[in-house]
Design a protein around this motif. Structure first.
Motif, PDB file in Angstrom:
ATOM      1  N   PHE A  36       0.834  -1.192   0.000  1.00  0.00           N
ATOM      2  CA  PHE A  36       0.000   0.000   0.000  1.00  0.00           C
ATOM      3  C   PHE A  36       0.876   1.251   0.000  1.00  0.00           C
ATOM      4  CE2 PHE A  36      -2.386   3.344   2.187  1.00  0.00           C
ATOM      5  CZ  PHE A  36      -3.614   3.303   1.559  1.00  0.00           C
ATOM      6  N   GLN A  37       1.880   1.257   0.860  1.00  0.00           N
ATOM      7  CA  GLN A  37       2.789   2.403   0.936  1.00  0.00           C
ATOM      8  C   GLN A  37       3.571   2.582  -0.363  1.00  0.00           C
ATOM      9  OE1 GLN A  37       4.856   1.337   4.628  1.00  0.00           O
ATOM     10  NE2 GLN A  37       4.042   3.234   5.508  1.00  0.00           N
ATOM     11  N   ALA A  38       3.974   1.490  -0.988  1.00  0.00           N
ATOM     12  CA  ALA A  38       4.702   1.578  -2.257  1.00  0.00           C
ATOM     13  C   ALA A  38       3.808   2.173  -3.355  1.00  0.00           C
ATOM     14  CB  ALA A  38       5.219   0.202  -2.676  1.00  0.00           C
ATOM     15  N   LEU A  39       2.534   1.835  -3.339  1.00  0.00           N
ATOM     16  CA  LEU A  39       1.598   2.400  -4.318  1.00  0.00           C
ATOM     17  C   LEU A  39       1.291   3.863  -4.016  1.00  0.00           C
ATOM     18  CD1 LEU A  39      -0.856  -0.620  -4.627  1.00  0.00           C
ATOM     19  CD2 LEU A  39       0.678   0.235  -6.418  1.00  0.00           C
ATOM     20  N   ASP A  40       1.356   4.232  -2.758  1.00  0.00           N
ATOM     21  CA  ASP A  40       1.110   5.604  -2.302  1.00  0.00           C
ATOM     22  C   ASP A  40       2.406   6.406  -2.414  1.00  0.00           C
ATOM     23  OD1 ASP A  40       0.200   7.925  -1.095  1.00  0.00           O
ATOM     24  OD2 ASP A  40       0.171   7.078   0.936  1.00  0.00           O
ATOM     25  N   LYS A  41       2.817   6.649  -3.640  1.00  0.00           N
ATOM     26  CA  LYS A  41       4.120   7.264  -3.906  1.00  0.00           C
ATOM     27  C   LYS A  41       4.292   8.649  -3.277  1.00  0.00           C
ATOM     28  CE  LYS A  41       4.886   4.775  -8.253  1.00  0.00           C
ATOM     29  NZ  LYS A  41       4.238   3.616  -7.737  1.00  0.00           N
ATOM     30  N   SER A  48      -5.600   6.524  -4.877  1.00  0.00           N
ATOM     31  CA  SER A  48      -6.597   6.930  -5.860  1.00  0.00           C
ATOM     32  C   SER A  48      -6.658   5.840  -6.931  1.00  0.00           C
ATOM     33  CB  SER A  48      -6.203   8.264  -6.498  1.00  0.00           C
ATOM     34  OG  SER A  48      -5.028   8.085  -7.281  1.00  0.00           O
ATOM     35  N   LYS A  49      -7.605   5.959  -7.830  1.00  0.00           N
ATOM     36  CA  LYS A  49      -7.689   5.007  -8.935  1.00  0.00           C
ATOM     37  C   LYS A  49      -6.402   5.046  -9.758  1.00  0.00           C
ATOM     38  CE  LYS A  49     -12.665   4.890  -9.271  1.00  0.00           C
ATOM     39  NZ  LYS A  49     -13.872   5.065 -10.068  1.00  0.00           N
ATOM     40  N   TYR A  50      -5.853   6.235  -9.913  1.00  0.00           N
ATOM     41  CA  TYR A  50      -4.612   6.391 -10.667  1.00  0.00           C
ATOM     42  C   TYR A  50      -3.493   5.540 -10.059  1.00  0.00           C
ATOM     43  CZ  TYR A  50      -0.478   8.503 -12.733  1.00  0.00           C
ATOM     44  OH  TYR A  50       0.712   8.698 -13.390  1.00  0.00           O
ATOM     45  N   ASP A  51      -3.408   5.515  -8.731  1.00  0.00           N
ATOM     46  CA  ASP A  51      -2.375   4.710  -8.063  1.00  0.00           C
ATOM     47  C   ASP A  51      -2.527   3.226  -8.408  1.00  0.00           C
ATOM     48  OD1 ASP A  51      -1.221   6.929  -6.644  1.00  0.00           O
ATOM     49  OD2 ASP A  51      -2.849   6.788  -5.174  1.00  0.00           O
ATOM     50  N   LEU A  52      -3.756   2.734  -8.445  1.00  0.00           N
ATOM     51  CA  LEU A  52      -4.005   1.313  -8.723  1.00  0.00           C
ATOM     52  C   LEU A  52      -3.863   0.973 -10.199  1.00  0.00           C
ATOM     53  CD1 LEU A  52      -6.983   0.591  -6.305  1.00  0.00           C
ATOM     54  CD2 LEU A  52      -4.564   0.075  -5.977  1.00  0.00           C
ATOM     55  N   GLU A  53      -4.084   1.945 -11.060  1.00  0.00           N
ATOM     56  CA  GLU A  53      -3.954   1.696 -12.500  1.00  0.00           C
ATOM     57  C   GLU A  53      -2.521   1.360 -12.896  1.00  0.00           C
ATOM     58  OE1 GLU A  53      -5.636   5.307 -14.036  1.00  0.00           O
ATOM     59  OE2 GLU A  53      -7.688   4.538 -13.877  1.00  0.00           O
ATOM     60  N   GLY A  54      -1.564   1.662 -12.038  1.00  0.00           N
ATOM     61  CA  GLY A  54      -0.172   1.354 -12.318  1.00  0.00           C
ATOM     62  C   GLY A  54       0.210  -0.090 -12.045  1.00  0.00           C
ATOM     63  N   ILE A  55      -0.708  -0.880 -11.505  1.00  0.00           N
ATOM     64  CA  ILE A  55      -0.434  -2.293 -11.228  1.00  0.00           C
ATOM     65  C   ILE A  55      -0.557  -3.054 -12.547  1.00  0.00           C
ATOM     66  CG2 ILE A  55      -1.161  -4.355  -9.974  1.00  0.00           C
ATOM     67  CD1 ILE A  55      -2.288  -2.462  -7.816  1.00  0.00           C
ATOM     68  N   GLY A  56       0.538  -3.633 -12.987  1.00  0.00           N
ATOM     69  CA  GLY A  56       0.594  -4.290 -14.291  1.00  0.00           C
ATOM     70  C   GLY A  56      -0.480  -5.336 -14.518  1.00  0.00           C
ATOM     71  N   ALA A  57      -0.721  -6.196 -13.532  1.00  0.00           N
ATOM     72  CA  ALA A  57      -1.706  -7.275 -13.695  1.00  0.00           C
ATOM     73  C   ALA A  57      -3.106  -6.708 -13.902  1.00  0.00           C
ATOM     74  CB  ALA A  57      -1.685  -8.202 -12.488  1.00  0.00           C
ATOM     75  N   LEU A  58      -3.412  -5.580 -13.292  1.00  0.00           N
ATOM     76  CA  LEU A  58      -4.729  -4.971 -13.489  1.00  0.00           C
ATOM     77  C   LEU A  58      -4.791  -4.233 -14.826  1.00  0.00           C
ATOM     78  CD1 LEU A  58      -5.604  -3.611  -9.933  1.00  0.00           C
ATOM     79  CD2 LEU A  58      -6.601  -5.564 -11.122  1.00  0.00           C
ATOM     80  N   ALA A  59      -3.680  -3.676 -15.235  1.00  0.00           N
ATOM     81  CA  ALA A  59      -3.650  -2.940 -16.500  1.00  0.00           C
ATOM     82  C   ALA A  59      -3.945  -3.842 -17.689  1.00  0.00           C
ATOM     83  CB  ALA A  59      -2.296  -2.255 -16.674  1.00  0.00           C
ATOM     84  N   VAL A  60      -3.534  -5.095 -17.631  1.00  0.00           N
ATOM     85  CA  VAL A  60      -3.758  -6.012 -18.746  1.00  0.00           C
ATOM     86  C   VAL A  60      -4.995  -6.890 -18.552  1.00  0.00           C
ATOM     87  CG1 VAL A  60      -1.319  -6.070 -19.363  1.00  0.00           C
ATOM     88  CG2 VAL A  60      -2.219  -7.809 -17.805  1.00  0.00           C
ATOM     89  N   ASN A  61      -5.632  -6.807 -17.397  1.00  0.00           N
ATOM     90  CA  ASN A  61      -6.831  -7.602 -17.133  1.00  0.00           C
ATOM     91  C   ASN A  61      -8.022  -6.951 -17.838  1.00  0.00           C
ATOM     92  OD1 ASN A  61      -9.258  -8.625 -15.859  1.00  0.00           O
ATOM     93  ND2 ASN A  61      -7.940  -9.422 -14.248  1.00  0.00           N
ATOM     94  N   PRO A  62      -8.790  -7.721 -18.612  1.00  0.00           N
ATOM     95  CA  PRO A  62      -9.909  -7.123 -19.344  1.00  0.00           C
ATOM     96  C   PRO A  62     -10.937  -6.451 -18.439  1.00  0.00           C
ATOM     97  CG  PRO A  62      -9.705  -9.468 -19.852  1.00  0.00           C
ATOM     98  CD  PRO A  62      -8.643  -9.135 -18.872  1.00  0.00           C
ATOM     99  N   ILE A  63     -11.086  -6.921 -17.215  1.00  0.00           N
ATOM    100  CA  ILE A  63     -12.021  -6.270 -16.300  1.00  0.00           C
ATOM    101  C   ILE A  63     -11.269  -5.554 -15.170  1.00  0.00           C
ATOM    102  CG2 ILE A  63     -13.986  -7.758 -16.850  1.00  0.00           C
ATOM    103  CD1 ILE A  63     -13.416  -9.276 -14.222  1.00  0.00           C
ATOM    104  N   GLY A  64     -10.046  -5.174 -15.446  1.00  0.00           N
ATOM    105  CA  GLY A  64      -9.218  -4.476 -14.462  1.00  0.00           C
ATOM    106  C   GLY A  64      -9.882  -3.222 -13.912  1.00  0.00           C
ATOM    107  N   ASP A  65     -10.550  -2.451 -14.778  1.00  0.00           N
ATOM    108  CA  ASP A  65     -11.232  -1.242 -14.315  1.00  0.00           C
ATOM    109  C   ASP A  65     -12.309  -1.566 -13.290  1.00  0.00           C
ATOM    110  OD1 ASP A  65      -9.702   0.410 -15.894  1.00  0.00           O
ATOM    111  OD2 ASP A  65     -11.197   0.581 -17.495  1.00  0.00           O
ATOM    112  N   ARG A  66     -13.008  -2.643 -13.503  1.00  0.00           N
ATOM    113  CA  ARG A  66     -14.064  -3.028 -12.556  1.00  0.00           C
ATOM    114  C   ARG A  66     -13.476  -3.487 -11.228  1.00  0.00           C
ATOM    115  NH1 ARG A  66     -19.413  -5.078 -15.501  1.00  0.00           N
ATOM    116  NH2 ARG A  66     -19.360  -3.583 -17.188  1.00  0.00           N
ATOM    117  N   ILE A  67     -12.353  -4.183 -11.302  1.00  0.00           N
ATOM    118  CA  ILE A  67     -11.685  -4.603 -10.068  1.00  0.00           C
ATOM    119  C   ILE A  67     -11.190  -3.362  -9.319  1.00  0.00           C
ATOM    120  CG2 ILE A  67      -9.720  -5.863  -9.097  1.00  0.00           C
ATOM    121  CD1 ILE A  67     -10.069  -7.842 -11.500  1.00  0.00           C
ATOM    122  N   ILE A  68     -10.596  -2.427 -10.036  1.00  0.00           N
ATOM    123  CA  ILE A  68     -10.141  -1.184  -9.407  1.00  0.00           C
ATOM    124  C   ILE A  68     -11.322  -0.459  -8.769  1.00  0.00           C
ATOM    125  CG2 ILE A  68      -9.230   1.136  -9.888  1.00  0.00           C
ATOM    126  CD1 ILE A  68      -7.308  -0.251 -11.915  1.00  0.00           C
TER     127      ILE A  68
END
Length: 190
Positions: A36-41, A48-68
């Protein structure tokens, strides 16, 4: 490695409550807090959503936005560590027999998955919602006509009460043979 990761964690906010709610061990909570702290740069104390969008596995997941979006309930723009841990607990592997009230139980995992489809939160997966998810997952691999046929067939097979939508009970029945406990488990803490 940045200086942030090398600093020892002295106190994790609400650690005992988080452990009780999620079933995570003290070591797991510590690892999640470090993530969490590493994502909270910017060290804001929230994500924020922007912080989570940087996670590679979510970026390539077709429903990554919904998970976020699952991290940001009730229109919130930020998520705190407790909410972060609570959402991730849905993906904690099942370890031994647990009650249906556990956040990582089969029932809880099914409810979480259902919510990823039921975007208008009316308790039903409509044809439009199903089509939208299938379009994200299958994408350009099939024509729109084929995708609509797949959607119609999926709804037809699962819809037992004839309302042209899938209720949670119908959803749960349609995936009863799937090992949802394994499919919705991530080894995020190893």
């Amino acid at each position: 490695m940045g200086a942030q990761n090398s600093q020892p964690v002295t106190a994790i906010p609400e650690q005992e409550e988080i452990m009780a709610e999620t079933g995570f061990s003290q070591a797991n909570v510590l690892r999640l807090y470090q993530r969490f702290q590493a994502l909270d740069k910017n060290e804001k104390g929230y994500l924020s959503k922007y912080d989570l969008e940087g996670i590679g596995a979510l970026a390539v997941n077709p429903i990554g936005d919904r998970i976020i979006n699952a991290f940001f309930q009730d229109g919130r723009e930020t998520t705190d560590f407790r909410t972060f841990a609570r959402v991730l607990a849905h993906f904690r592997p099942v370890e031994g027999p647990g009650g249906s009230e556990n956040v990582n139980s089969r029932l809880s995992k099914l409810k979480f998955a259902f919510q990823l489809y039921d975007q208008d939160k009316d308790g039903k997966i409509s044809r439009a919602e199903m089509l939208q998810v299938l379009r994200m997952m299958i994408g350009i691999q099939v024509t729109n006509e084929q995708l609509e046929c797949i959607t119609d067939r999926t709804i037809q097979e699962a819809d037992k009460d004839g309302d042209n939508a899938i209720s949670f009970e119908e959803f749960a029945k349609s995936v009863e043979k799937l090992n949802i406990e394994q499919k919705m488990s991530l080894r995020i803490l190893k």
